[in-house]
Design a protein around this motif. Structure first.
Motif, PDB file in Angstrom:
ATOM      1  N   TYR A 178       0.860  -1.294   0.164  1.00 12.51           N
ATOM      2  CA  TYR A 178       0.010  -0.031   0.035  1.00 12.51           C
ATOM      3  C   TYR A 178       0.700   1.245   0.131  1.00 12.51           C
ATOM      4  N   SER A 179       0.923   2.178  -1.049  1.00 13.14           N
ATOM      5  CA  SER A 179       1.720   3.228  -1.170  1.00 13.14           C
ATOM      6  C   SER A 179       0.848   4.192  -0.218  1.00 13.14           C
ATOM      7  N   HIS A 180       1.681   5.250   0.127  1.00 10.36           N
ATOM      8  CA  HIS A 180       1.337   6.339   1.027  1.00 10.36           C
ATOM      9  C   HIS A 180       0.467   7.247   0.106  1.00 10.36           C
ATOM     10  N   LYS A 181      -0.879   7.263   0.540  1.00  6.01           N
ATOM     11  CA  LYS A 181      -1.690   8.333  -0.250  1.00  6.01           C
ATOM     12  C   LYS A 181      -2.308   9.260   0.841  1.00  6.01           C
ATOM     13  N   ASP A 182      -1.857   9.382   1.974  1.00  9.86           N
ATOM     14  CA  ASP A 182      -2.428  10.198   3.016  1.00  9.86           C
ATOM     15  C   ASP A 182      -3.769   9.966   3.274  1.00  9.86           C
ATOM     16  N   ILE A 183      -4.481   8.678   3.376  1.00  5.91           N
ATOM     17  CA  ILE A 183      -5.632   8.274   3.791  1.00  5.91           C
ATOM     18  C   ILE A 183      -5.766   7.417   4.823  1.00  5.91           C
ATOM     19  N   GLY A 184      -4.891   7.403   5.677  1.00  5.08           N
ATOM     20  CA  GLY A 184      -4.683   6.436   6.953  1.00  5.08           C
ATOM     21  C   GLY A 184      -3.370   5.835   7.267  1.00  5.08           C
ATOM     22  N   GLU A 185      -3.529   4.539   8.050  1.00  2.00           N
ATOM     23  CA  GLU A 185      -2.253   4.132   8.597  1.00  2.00           C
ATOM     24  C   GLU A 185      -1.531   3.184   7.654  1.00  2.00           C
ATOM     25  N   GLN A 186      -0.460   3.236   8.061  1.00  2.00           N
ATOM     26  CA  GLN A 186       0.705   2.090   7.312  1.00  2.00           C
ATOM     27  C   GLN A 186       0.258   0.937   7.673  1.00  2.00           C
ATOM     28  N   TYR A 187       0.318  -0.210   7.045  1.00  5.71           N
ATOM     29  CA  TYR A 187      -0.045  -1.381   7.329  1.00  5.71           C
ATOM     30  C   TYR A 187       1.285  -2.342   7.209  1.00  5.71           C
ATOM     31  N   GLY A 227      10.075  -0.551  22.918  1.00  8.28           N
ATOM     32  CA  GLY A 227       8.589  -0.666  23.112  1.00  8.28           C
ATOM     33  C   GLY A 227       8.283  -2.177  22.476  1.00  8.28           C
ATOM     34  N   GLU A 228       7.294  -2.949  22.815  1.00  7.02           N
ATOM     35  CA  GLU A 228       6.815  -4.305  22.120  1.00  7.02           C
ATOM     36  C   GLU A 228       5.697  -4.125  21.793  1.00  7.02           C
ATOM     37  N   ASN A 229       5.314  -4.913  20.550  1.00  9.21           N
ATOM     38  CA  ASN A 229       4.307  -5.295  19.831  1.00  9.21           C
ATOM     39  C   ASN A 229       3.801  -3.705  19.178  1.00  9.21           C
ATOM     40  N   ARG A 230       4.648  -2.917  18.747  1.00  6.78           N
ATOM     41  CA  ARG A 230       4.200  -1.613  18.176  1.00  6.78           C
ATOM     42  C   ARG A 230       4.178  -1.734  16.669  1.00  6.78           C
ATOM     43  N   VAL A 231       3.244  -0.973  16.306  1.00 10.20           N
ATOM     44  CA  VAL A 231       3.001  -1.076  14.776  1.00 10.20           C
ATOM     45  C   VAL A 231       3.414   0.428  14.330  1.00 10.20           C
ATOM     46  N   GLU A 232       3.629   1.481  15.129  1.00 12.29           N
ATOM     47  CA  GLU A 232       4.230   2.570  14.877  1.00 12.29           C
ATOM     48  C   GLU A 232       4.976   3.294  16.180  1.00 12.29           C
ATOM     49  N   SER A 233       5.640   4.490  15.473  1.00 11.56           N
ATOM     50  CA  SER A 233       6.459   4.947  16.822  1.00 11.56           C
ATOM     51  C   SER A 233       6.414   6.361  16.493  1.00 11.56           C
TER      52      SER A 233
END
Length: 938
Positions: A178-187, A227-233
């Protein structure tokens, strides 16, 4: 011994969980002057799938800001967002990768086609299921300006970082790229993080990660985050302000949201209440800290509330802060613990988030009005909008798109949605769907299911199928309709009571389902505006007849509490003991639709032209802020110069089509009466039939239209014009239009055919606008027209093609002085027909005409223009004409000024009375201006 074994086993499981988790170690150094972060990164990737992997894909969202060709830039262009295209090179961002290694071996990597912000890494050997691989990266990130997405470097030099380093993409049998399109979160899958930062000493870190150490040594600051189990920082590095850190129960909340000057104890009460509410409804948040930023809030605000200027505060103290924190905390809570596909399954996140917001307001602000204390002000409190509860906004804003027939299924890929649907309509429809489902099931089944789903999928990659399975398991009725019709289609909900047979103790009701779906509807008995009873009716294929008790009900109604987001609630009522199904209500000024009444509105309206002067009068109409299929408008006005009644009227009906390129058909008739010269009036009435086409892919900006109409004009005879063309005439007109408009490219074409008693003519208009990468803009327009036949008087040019100022015999254009031959009002130009700005001779063509208009920008909104054309009049040789000059486009097509320089007349700028040669475009049509700003949303 048994206790020791249990302890050892638990420790083993914990160690195994850490080993089995992806791990990211980062050593980063910030160069403030260059706005570059130099990064050395280690990634331990664990293959948790059942398939061997030969390559890995990584998200590199910083590279989305590299140039004007990325998916992010294209998205900005589709939505007419100019700031990225016109930004300076130093304001953009990018990633420079020096090397990627596995052990001592350098790995080959590429960026896949059409994904410049994705990195594909070829592994040195196949990674089997359950195995892990260690990769090292050496790269740098140029941080972009924050003016594009609110994240990046601010004008004050603060760094607001999100998705700023390389992260693995998700693999679940296929790579989710999923390219960055400024519509939400990174996967990205969760990972254990260990980040060491070296930044200038003046920066202070704020983050939801654990700060292992933070100290200054000389002119540098050393920070370690874990941090543990993180999807963003998400990380703030600030030097001009410092977010506040608040202890809220067992959690720590770091925030820079404006607190409106609230006392600390009030903020503590609000934040504690929010977290307690979420943990009651969902479960325990898995992390100790939350970072709640104004940047996150402004990306996803409470629409309506955020539009009010700061000096207007119609809500009680703390409410604004409470709702801002609530929405941002809910999104943070879910984004960091419930890991759903943000492109394919975003509706699940939205459904939970919006339903929680609705329940929170219902619990803690049960009497809160949509307009707050403004609902008590005399004058404003008479509006139905003042009666609406705060939570009514969700249905109203979703219905805006449904009525326009451009709503999209909740299950749509997120990057296929219109901006209004991404930000507002789809999240609101999802939340309303949860409330609809709750009301239908009549139990705590839905709330229980949400809590269960959250607990079972916390910090794991969940799916909408798992959410559906939990809901169906806890439901006491069949809810297949919710997923088949409500979620996966954009089918509207629209029921109608068609028949009512009254018996002594019962009522026989026939309910019609006007749409092709299997959704249920609630039926109410009403007495003295109070609910006597309520039942649910389902399995309505086309019509269904049911018998209900009478119970002294005065009226029966479908969806009386308006819990169901129904397309048309105005046909939901039937009188039992009342004469009318709904009373008629007259309202001063336009209001929000109240389906309990047949509403007619009166609004003051004004027009202006030179001959009538300012014309003021009441507009009587039935339309509200939401579109209607049937509409009418009657607008008589008094002209203060002409001292008589002028005005207009219109009535039409619109058919809207679902899942077709043909979106609407509109049939109607309109008429108007105004002055066309001093003491001379025209009357025009026009029956019309319009077809509007739009691709089923709503993000495609292509539009087509076909208009068929017959314009009937009656004019007062001008006694001073002996050569006046017959004052009364009618013209049959067929017009086809095509446009495909984006920020970078705009193309349009119009073919116009006219047939009248004495002539027949056809014309073609082509326009092309191109915005180049160097920000140079070129505008080209071609116009060509010819008479097929003509039996018009030779001494009149009333129906001729015009070079610079059309006569507008169809009365389509908003001329302020349409009959003026000199003076200021004769200098008004409307870009039609020849499109010339200089008044060169001959002005008209009664045989054929071709012109080309061109302009290019010199500096920002200052353009050089040139026009060239050939006109041919009967019995004369064709003539070549040209002009040139400077165009100042303050608001393109709406407010422009043209300064002629050179033409067939010579150097016009040096000629006498030059001020009378200057031409202008001024549009006073507020709806036209509104469309200029709303086009990016629709």
């Amino acid at each position: 011994m048994k206790t020791f074994f249990v302890f050892f086993f638990c420790c083993f499981l914990n160690i195994y969980a850490v080993i089995a988790q992806h791990q990211i170690l980062i050593n980063a150094k910030l160069n403030k002057e260059e706005r570059i972060i130099y990064i050395k990164q280690q990634l331990t990737y664990v293959n948790k799938s059942n398939e061997p992997l030969k390559e890995l894909y990584l998200n590199d969202w910083a590279n989305a800001f590299k140039n004007k060709n990325t998916p992010l830039a294209q998205r900005f262009g589709e939505e007419y967002i100019r700031k990225f295209h016109f930004s300076k090179p130093e304001e953009k961002g990018f990633t420079s990768i020096n090397q990627i290694k596995q052990g001592k071996n350098q790995l080959a990597w590429i960026r896949p086609q059409n994904h410049p912000d994705i990195v594909r890494v070829q592994l040195s050997k196949t990674l089997a299921p359950g195995e892990k691989v260690h990769l090292t990266f050496d790269y740098s990130v140029k941080v972009p300006s924050d003016k594009f997405t609110r994240f990046g470097v601010s004008g004050e030099g603060n760094y607001k970082l999100k998705f700023w380093y390389l992260t693995p993409a998700v693999f679940d049998g296929a790579w989710k790229l999923y390219s960055h399109k400024d519509i939400g979160e990174q996967y990205t899958p969760p990972a254990n993080l260990d980040i060491q930062l070296d930044v200038p000493a003046e920066f202070y870190p704020s983050t939801a990660l654990d700060i292992f150490h933070n100290y200054a040594a000389g002119n540098r600051r050393h920070i370690r985050l874990t941090g543990e189990n993180r999807v963003e920082s998400e990380l703030l590095l600030t030097q001009t302000y410092q977010p506040e850190t608040l202890e809220v129960g067992m959690h720590q909340l770091v925030t820079n949201l404006n607190d409106d000057g609230l006392q600390p104890e009030i903020k503590d009460l609000i934040l504690t209440r929010i977290l307690d509410f979420l943990q009651e409804r969902l479960g325990e948040y898995p992390h100790q800290k939350l970072l709640i930023t104004k940047e996150e809030y402004l990306k996803n605000p409470v629409y309506g509330l955020n539009q009010l200027p700061d000096f207007i505060r119609p809500f009680p103290d703390g409410f604004h802060y409470d709702i801002q924190q609530l929405k941002t905390i809910i999104n943070n809570f879910l984004n960091n613990s419930l890991l759903l596909d943000p492109r394919q399954e975003q509706w699940v996140h939205d459904a939970i988030a919006i339903s929680l917001m609705i329940d929170y307001v219902d619990r803690y602000y049960p009497k809160m009005k949509l307009v707050g204390s403004l609902s008590k002000i005399i004058g404003l409190r008479w509006f139905h909008a003042a009666d609406l509860e705060f939570n009514d906004q969700y249905q109203f804003l979703y219905m805006n798109m449904a009525r326009l027939n451009i709503d999209q299924p909740l299950g749509s890929n997120k990057d296929s949605l219109l901006k209004f649907n991404v930000n507002i309509a789809n999240p609101y429809k999802a939340g309303l769907g949860i409330k609809y489902l709750e009301d239908y099931l009549g139990s705590e089944a839905v709330k229980k299911s949400i809590s269960e789903f959250y607990s079972e999928n916390k910090l794991k990659l969940g799916t909408e199928k798992e959410f559906a399975a939990v809901l169906q398991k806890n439901a006491n009725k069949n809810i297949d309709w919710f997923f088949n019709d409500y979620v996966n289609t954009s089918k509207k909900i629209d029921f109608k009571i068609t028949k009512l047979k009254k018996r002594k103790d019962s009522l026989q009701v026939t309910i019609k389902n006007k749409r092709n779906n299997n959704m249920p509807v609630s039926l109410y008995g009403i007495k003295d505006d109070k609910i006597v009873y309520k039942i649910w009716v389902d399995s309505i294929d086309k019509e269904k007849q049911i018998t209900i008790p009478r119970n002294d009900a005065e009226r029966i109604a479908l969806n009386y509490e308006q819990i169901i987001p129904e397309y048309n609630q105005r046909n939901n009522f039937r009188g039992v003991s009342k004469l009318f199904n709904k009373p008629i209500q007259f309202r001063l000024l336009e209001d929000i639709e109240d389906p309990k009444y047949a509403q007619i509105f009166f609004t003051p309206e004004f027009d202006y032209n030179l001959y009538d002067g300012i014309a003021i009068g009441p507009k009587m109409y039935n339309t509200t802020f939401l579109a209607k299929d049937f509409s009418f408008k009657i607008s008589p006005k008094y002209g203060f110069n002409s001292n008589t009644v002028v005005g207009s009227a219109n009535i039409d009906y619109t058919w809207r089509y679902h899942n077709r390129d043909l979106r609407t058909i509109r049939l109607g008739i309109g008429g108007n009466r105004f002055s066309y010269a001093y003491d001379l009036f025209y009357h025009r009435y026009t029956p019309y039939l319009n077809f509007v086409f739009r691709p089923q892919n709503l993000r495609n900006n292509e539009r087509q239209s076909l208009s068929i109409r017959n314009i009937n004009v009656n004019r007062d005879k001008n006694p001073f014009d002996q050569n006046q063309t017959a004052p009364n005439y009618n013209v049959f007109n067929v017009r086809y239009g095509f446009s495909n408009s984006y920020l970078v490219d705009h193309t349009s074409a119009v073919i116009d055919y006219q047939l009248a008693e004495n002539f027949s003519k056809v014309s073609l208009t082509l326009q092309y606008r191109k915005l180049f990468k160097n920000n140079r803009q070129i505008n080209l327009r071609f116009y060509g027209g010819t008479f097929i036949y003509s039996d018009l008087p030779k001494n009149s040019n009333y129906f001729s093609f015009a070079l610079d100022r059309p006569t507008d015999y169809l009365f389509d254009y908003n001329y302020y002085g349409r009959s003026e031959g000199d003076g200021l009002f004769s200098q008004q130009i409307i870009m039609a027909e020849g499109g010339f700005k200089s008044q060169v001779m001959p002005e008209y063509a009664n045989q054929w005409i071709t012109t080309v208009n061109a302009s290019t920008n010199i500096w920002k909104w200052i353009f050089a223009y040139g026009d060239a054309g050939i006109v041919k009049n009967s019995g004369e040789n064709s003539k070549f004409l040209y002009d040139s000059g400077i165009r100042v486009a303050l608001v393109e097509d709406y407010f422009e000024v043209f300064f002629p320089v050179y033409s067939n007349l010579g150097w016009e700028i040096a000629q006498p009375n030059y001020d009378q040669k200057i031409r202008f475009i001024v549009s006073l049509d507020i709806n036209t201006l509104i469309r200029l700003f709303t086009r990016r949303w629709y």
